[in-house]
Scaffold this motif. Structure first.
Motif, PDB file in Angstrom:
ATOM      1  N   PRO A  46       0.826  -1.165   0.085  1.00  0.00           N
ATOM      2  CA  PRO A  46       0.022   0.061  -0.193  1.00  0.00           C
ATOM      3  C   PRO A  46       0.846   1.307   0.099  1.00  0.00           C
ATOM      4  O   PRO A  46       0.261   2.448  -0.286  1.00  0.00           O
ATOM      5  CB  PRO A  46      -0.651  -0.033   1.352  1.00  0.00           C
ATOM      6  N   ARG A  47       2.218   1.151   0.389  1.00  0.00           N
ATOM      7  CA  ARG A  47       3.016   2.310   0.554  1.00  0.00           C
ATOM      8  C   ARG A  47       3.943   2.405  -0.725  1.00  0.00           C
ATOM      9  O   ARG A  47       4.867   3.260  -0.950  1.00  0.00           O
ATOM     10  CB  ARG A  47       3.881   2.206   1.820  1.00  0.00           C
ATOM     11  N   ILE A  48       3.915   1.395  -1.837  1.00  0.00           N
ATOM     12  CA  ILE A  48       4.609   1.504  -2.922  1.00  0.00           C
ATOM     13  C   ILE A  48       4.635   3.044  -3.430  1.00  0.00           C
ATOM     14  O   ILE A  48       5.670   3.445  -3.819  1.00  0.00           O
ATOM     15  CB  ILE A  48       4.628   0.577  -3.802  1.00  0.00           C
ATOM     16  N   TRP A  49       3.721   3.649  -3.659  1.00  0.00           N
ATOM     17  CA  TRP A  49       3.665   5.016  -4.362  1.00  0.00           C
ATOM     18  C   TRP A  49       4.722   6.137  -3.672  1.00  0.00           C
ATOM     19  O   TRP A  49       5.226   6.688  -4.194  1.00  0.00           O
ATOM     20  CB  TRP A  49       2.170   5.649  -4.475  1.00  0.00           C
ATOM     21  N   ARG A  50       4.645   5.761  -2.386  1.00  0.00           N
ATOM     22  CA  ARG A  50       5.337   6.829  -1.391  1.00  0.00           C
ATOM     23  C   ARG A  50       6.894   6.338  -1.377  1.00  0.00           C
ATOM     24  O   ARG A  50       7.645   7.116  -1.614  1.00  0.00           O
ATOM     25  CB  ARG A  50       4.636   6.653   0.053  1.00  0.00           C
ATOM     26  N   LEU A  51       7.128   4.960  -1.459  1.00  0.00           N
ATOM     27  CA  LEU A  51       8.465   4.584  -1.211  1.00  0.00           C
ATOM     28  C   LEU A  51       9.178   4.723  -2.884  1.00  0.00           C
ATOM     29  O   LEU A  51      10.089   4.942  -2.834  1.00  0.00           O
ATOM     30  CB  LEU A  51       8.551   3.219  -1.237  1.00  0.00           C
ATOM     31  N   ARG A  52       8.230   5.074  -3.884  1.00  0.00           N
ATOM     32  CA  ARG A  52       8.659   5.229  -4.965  1.00  0.00           C
ATOM     33  C   ARG A  52       9.208   6.928  -4.849  1.00  0.00           C
ATOM     34  O   ARG A  52      10.502   7.178  -5.465  1.00  0.00           O
ATOM     35  CB  ARG A  52       7.505   5.265  -6.153  1.00  0.00           C
TER      36      ARG A  52
END
Length: 309
Positions: free
Chosen positions: A95-101
């Protein structure tokens, strides 16, 4: 590590992969990047490139090689959604991939010394005052956050400001538009981060959109991909590529199966216009962008059109 010298449009280039950069412990995977740069030259402007969903540092050679041959150093991180890493939706990080990107792009900027040190002969050749971000598809949304775009929360309020003052220009390729009712039910349910607010995206940016790009994630047509241009303030440019679908003629790579609209002419247009835009926006050649736009306008059968404001 592999080092490869490629044939280039204007000058020899060198590409090194993988370069491993430090990152936060909660990422759970090493941050691996590819660095592609001219074999010679100094004061090289830097482009940090964010790939589309599932791609990796090995993609986008038609753009990356061209930019490097024209005097830019390009750094391509592999994000956690890459097919090369195999993360599944039940992974706690998903769920946090967008932020980790976004963190990946910032990590590149934080560790340019390590980038220089990893490439033989690159030390001391990067210009830290001339940095751009670029991205395709989901990578465009990732790049846009460093330019000032924000993600709206469930109540429609802008989330954290993740803009980065080190970045002074951007190129957004086939970048998703607004969320809410503009998303299909599937997209709204599964991709809550696809709810951007472009009000704060003040950094000068070239937006590239295909006039035949019809996304299964949006209830709108190809105009959805022009939202980053129309809904952001400040100096912006929009390149609409005629006949282009989501791969924009083939920018993800040479002969890749996902390209449904293969066209060397479209790719060449994007190569030429994006390079000219970045050369002017990063103060390399003040007249490069104006000359490229004029040349396109004078073409007998242009492959696209440009709007500016």
């Amino acid at each position: 590590m592999s080092t490869t010298t490629h044939a280039a449009t204007s000058a020899p280039i060198v590409s090194v992969r993988p370069v491993v950069l430090p990152t936060a412990a909660d990422r759970g995977e090493d941050l691996r990047v590819r660095v592609t740069a001219p074999a010679a030259g100094t004061s090289l402007p830097v482009i940090v490139f964010s790939h589309g969903f599932g791609e990796s540092l090995d993609g986008y050679a038609p753009l990356v090689d061209h930019w490097a041959a024209q005097g830019f150093a390009v750094v391509q991180p592999t994000h956690l959604d890459s097919r090369t890493l195999g993360l599944t939706p039940d992974d706690a990080r998903y769920p946090r991939i967008w932020r980790l990107r976004v963190d990946d792009l910032r990590a590149v900027l934080d560790h340019l010394d390590a980038v220089e040190a990893a490439v033989p002969g690159l030390a001391g050749r990067l210009d830290r005052d001339r940095i751009a971000v670029a991205g395709h598809s989901w990578g465009g949304q990732t790049a846009s956050t460093l330019l000032g775009a924000r993600v709206l929360d469930a109540d429609g309020q802008p989330g954290e400001d993740l803009s980065d003052a080190r970045v002074t220009a951007g190129v957004l390729l086939a970048t998703p538009g607004t969320g809410g009712d503009d998303l299909t039910p599937f997209a709204a349910e599964n991709f809550s981060f696809m709810n951007p607010d472009f009000d704060g995206m003040t950094t000068p940016t070239l937006v590239v959109a295909g006039d035949q790009d019809k996304s299964a994630l949006s209830t709108r047509g190809p105009d959805w991909f022009a939202d980053p241009y129309h809904l952001s303030p400040g100096s912006k440019a929009l390149l609409t590529v005629f006949g282009a679908e989501h791969s924009l003629g083939g920018i993800p790579g040479y002969q890749v199966t996902e390209t449904t609209d293969e066209s060397p002419e479209r790719v060449a247009l994007i190569q030429r216009l994006s390079t000219a835009y970045l050369r002017t926006a990063l103060r390399v050649a003040d007249d490069a962008w104006a000359e490229a736009v004029s040349e396109l306008a004078d073409a007998a059968d242009p492959a696209g059109r440009v709007e500016v404001r």
